[in-house]
Every structure is written in C-alpha cells, then in structure tokens.
Write a protein that holds these residues in place. Structure first.
Motif: not given
Ligand SMILES: Nc1ncnc2c1ncn2[C@@H]1O[C@H](COP(=O)(O)OP(=O)(O)OP(=O)(O)O)[C@@H](O)[C@H]1O
Ligand SMILES: [Mg+2]
Lengths: 251, 256
Positions: A145, A147-148, A151, A153-155, A161, B53, B58, B76, B81-82, B84, B86, B88-90, B101, B105, B149-150
């Motif tokens: 996906n 957007s994952l 996500m 990169h945005s963090f 990583d 974006k 991004l 970034p 903080a974004f 999403f 959808d 965008a969870l892992m 998360f 990072l 998260r954001a």
C-alpha cells in the motif's frame, strides 16, 4: 473427506495407498516394490546406524546452509527489485531465466568452479531455492500500500527504516510463500548435488542402495526424505497462514 | 484581517506542480494562520491532496515555496504530521505500536514512547484497545489510531487528507465535534481536506475554495459568528446555513 457421514482425519487416504502398497509388495510381483511393513522394519534397523546418521547430518547441513544463503541473499534482492525500477530492469531477466532453466545442467559447471566438495553442493542447493524467493519478495513489495510508505516517510523514516520496518513486513506473506516453494526446490537441489557432485549424504545412500538392489533400504531412505520435506513445507505453510490475516487487509 | 508572516504556521507561495502534462497547481498561494483550522474545499481532482503532500514534504513542487514557521520546506519534518485518508496503519502492528511509530522512528526509548502513546490512545477514546490489531478495529476506530499517531509526535501542524471520508456518518459527526475540541485545546494548526461543504463550514476557522485544475485559490471564507458557540447549535446557526449555500453556489457550476 467424508465416508458414510463420518469425517475422516486429514490424509487418511494415505492409509488406503499404504494398504495397496503392502498388498502389491506381499504378492512379490516385482523386486522393485517390497512390502511397506518390510520397509519400515528396515528403517528401524538402519535408522540408528552411524552411516545413516552421518548421511542425515551431511544432507541437513548442506540443506540448512544452502537455504539460509538463499533467504539471506534472495529476500533483500527481491525487496530492492520491488523498490527500484532500475535494479528491477537489470536483474529481472536473469531471475526469470534461472527460475525456469534446467539447473541440473549447470551442476557440472559448478563442479569446475567450486570443486567436488560441500561448497559446490551448498551452492547447488541455494541456486535451486533462490530465484522463487527473489520473485516472491519482489511481488510482495510491488503490491504494498503506497500510503504506508508515505506514512513512514512523513514520520521521518530513513531508507533503512523503511526497508526493515515497512517493506519487509508488508511483503512477509509473499516472502514466506516464496521460502516455502524455495525449500521444496532446495530438497531437489541438495539431493542432485549429493548424487552428481560428490557422493555424500543421502545421495550416497541412494547410490549404494540402488546399485546393490537393496530396495527396502532405498525406499526407507526415500520415505525419510519425503517426510522431512513434507514436514518443512507444512510448517512454512502454517507460518504463512498465521500472517495471512494482514495480507487481506492490504489494498 | 491583517496576517503577517509570523502569525502563519504555514505559508504557500506561488506553487506550481505538474504531473507530466497534467498541470495540477498553478501559481497557488495560501496562508494558514497559527492555531486555526483551515480547510481546503474543491472539486474532485483539483489538487487538494497534491497541495497537502507538497506541504508535508512528500512531493516536490515544480516551483514556488512552502514556509513552515518561516522556514522553507525541503522534506518531511517533525513540525508536521499527516493523517491519511486510508488510515495507513501497519496491519502487523498493535494499536500501541502504530501510535508510537512516529516516536519509534525518532529513536525514543520504548517505555517512554509507549507512555506517550497510551496517553493519546486514551485521549482519542481507545483505552482498552492498546493491544488490538487494525483488522480487529472498525473504520472509525482505525482513524482514531491514525489521529493518535499524528498527535503523539506533538507536531505543530496537522495535515489531514479527508480523514473522515472512510467512516460512517454518525462516527463522522462525532469526529467533527471532537476535532473542534482538539483545535480549541491543542493549540495546533490544522490543514484539513474535505469534499463536504457542511463539514468544511462546521469545523473551519477559514475555508479555502480551490478551482478545478490547474488549481488556485478562488475564495477564502471565514465563518465569524458561530465559532464559539455550542457544538450542537452550530448546524442551526443562520450564518452556518448561509455559508453552506454560498459555497455551494460558487462550486455548483463545476459539477456536471
Ligand atoms: N502521481 C500522479 N501522476 C499523475 N497525475 C496525478 C498524480 N497524482 C495526481 N495526479 C493528477 O493531479 C490532479 C490532482 O490530483 P489530487 O489527488 O491532488 O486531487 P484531489 O483534489 O486530492 O482529488 P480528490 O478530491 O479526488 O481526492 C488530478 O487530476 C490527478 O489525476
Ligand atoms: Mg485527494
């Protein structure tokens, strides 16, 4: 399978085939097929002997080293191919050629390059396993996906990583599928190696038993080999099912 | 309204963006005042996500610049903080790991980041779901995880791309009310993309209306009277209703 409304346990058809084998064997139609019970008796007899254990160890060792190398090299290469157009275009034709090539024909070349020892056998094993592992890791990454990735990169994820925390895990179901098929191919690789390169391990047992028409011994070793590869494949399939739930939640 | 540079958390200056032959943004300039919620409203495909974006770092702009607190954006950063569309969870990670998360990072120690994550999980109303996995949560709950998260990286600017479009209507209304609370209490700047005129007027301090591609800001609307009213009475406020009508009047010509 259901018979008369009773749920039979998985693979109970094996019992049927075993009985058929036993019958044909007892009829002594051909020396090639001794009765199954005699084969198991032989297995118990030779199972503990130093020669058998040595062969088992040699085969297991070559298999373990070869498949580990195939995973350690194949998974990162596949992930890189999935991530980078350039690397993909460079490597994909080769991966596809080697995937479908008759690798057995390459074994003599490997013998010239790496001699007649364990190295050549390990490389043969890895060569059988690696291509499907590469392709599957690549496929896993390509359907990640997007957007994952955004996500991460945005963090502030670094490339490393993103590789270890996102790409690898997102592709894990496909990677495991590739490893499973790779392992099945590696069984082929290790036996071919042990037959063609230097006659050691299970390959040497096959060689000795077949050329001396020791069919009971031959079948006993073959049964052990089949069961082992079946168990490995089943274990990996189980692992694959464990991570499947999240494969479904990716779009 | 006199806005000087320092009062803007984000300033977009003469930004152009092309995708090959497609001209998405043309000479777009827009200010986002600190501590306020600005929504971007416009027809589908006009470049709202593209703009967000670019601000997030991004996507690179073809020309022009984006300033966050006066500093040009080149990628970034921890100041943004974004959230999403959808989520965008892992899928392989629990709620708490997903929420933590951003801190993970940044190299924050596990116990420390989990303490922060727990706080925000509770703040978005997901206490008790710390160890659940995304596939065990509803759409609305998943977006709460994305929001937590954001929030947990404590960025000054929150970029939200249609965050509520994938949740059901009741949950959406609850989210909108919660968002108003967040804007009041968190002292952050919110950039909010939405398709819904009602939603934009309901939650925004300013609504920027974008025209179809190549996109630029056609109008900025600032609701005045009802911002400090009770959340329940906003939807009955005459100014709210007038603004919704007015925006619809200017957008309807672009909808076939
Ligand atoms: N990666 C891309 N490559 C080519 N064209 C793109 C790409 N991303 C967006 N576009 C085009 O740029 C334009 C703006 O896209 P964008 O996603 O920013 O619109 P949007 O306002 O967010 O639309 P929506 O309201 O449907 O989400 C669209 O016409 C889209 O087709
Ligand atoms: Mg969009």
């Amino acid at each position: 399978m259901k018979i008369f409304g009773y749920q039979l346990p998985n693979m109970s058809s094996l019992i049927l085939w075993g009985l058929l084998w036993e019958t044909v064997g007892q009829l002594e139609l051909t020396f090639f097929l001794p009765p199954l019970s005699a084969i198991f008796a032989t297995l118990l007899e030779i199972g503990g002997t130093p020669a058998f254990l040595k062969a088992l160890r040699e085969t297991a060792e070559a298999f373990a080293i070869g498949t580990t190398a195939a995973i350690v090299i194949g998974v990162p290469v596949g992930i890189l191919m999935g991530k980078s157009r350039l690397i993909d275009e460079l490597l994909l034709p080769w991966v596809n050629i080697f995937l479908s090539a008759p690798l057995t024909a390459l074994v003599p070349v490997l013998m010239v390059l790496f001699g007649f020892g364990i190295t050549a056998i390990v490389i043969t094993t890895a060569l059988f396993a690696i291509w499907i592992i590469v392709l599957n890791a690549r496929a896993g990454v390509m359907q990640i996906n997007p957007s994952l990735v955004e996500m991460a990169h945005s963090f502030g994820a670094s490339r490393f990583d993103a590789f270890t925390k996102i790409y690898f895990w997102a592709a894990l179901p496909e990677i495991l599928g590739g490893v499973r098929i790779g392992f099945i191919r590696a069984v082929k690789g290790v036996i071919i190696g042990q037959l063609l390169i230097s006659v050691v391990g299970f390959g040497s047992l096959f060689e000795i038993y077949a050329s001396n028409f020791l069919m009971k011994h031959f079948w006993a070793v073959l049964l052990v080999l089949f069961s082992l590869s079946f168990l490995i494949a089943e274990f990996l399939a189980w692992l694959e099912r464990k991570v499947e739930y999240y494969a479904a939640s990716r779009q | 309204m006199n806005t000087t540079i320092t009062e803007n958390a984000v300033a977009v200056r003469n930004v152009y963006k092309n995708y090959g032959d497609v001209e998405a943004l043309r000479d777009l300039s827009l200010d986002f005042p600190k501590g306020q919620l600005t929504s971007l409203l416009g027809p589908s495909g006009c470049g709202k996500t593209t703009l967000l974006k670019i601000i997030a770092g991004l996507l690179p702009a073809n020309s022009g610049e984006v300033l966050v607190n006066g500093q040009p954006v080149s990628g970034p950063g921890p100041d943004r903080a974004f959230v999403f569309q959808d989520f965008a969870l892992m899928p392989w990670a629990s709620t708490i790991r997903n929420v933590a998360f951003g801190l993970e990072l940044r190299g924050v120690a596990k116990s420390e980041r989990e303490a922060v994550a727990e706080k925000y999980i509770a703040a978005v109303g997901l206490k008790g779901f710390e160890n659940s996995y995304p596939h065990e949560l509803s759409g609305g709950m998943r977006q709460r995880v994305g929001l937590a998260r954001a929030l947990s990286v404590n960025a000054e600017v929150l970029l939200m791309d249609e965050p509520f479009s994938a949740v059901d209507e009741q949950t959406r209304r609850k989210f909108q009310e919660d968002l108003l609370g967040l804007v009041q209490n968190e002292n952050k700047t919110f950039l909010f993309v939405t398709h819904s005129i009602e939603e934009a007027v309901y939650v925004s301090d300013q609504v920027a209306i974008l025209l179809p591609r190549p996109s630029r800001v056609s109008e900025i609307i600032r609701p005045q009277g009802f911002r400090n009213k009770d959340v329940d009475s906003i939807r009955r406020d005459p100014e709210y209703l007038d603004l919704v009508d007015k925006i619809w009047a200017s957008l309807r010509s672009y909808v076939e």
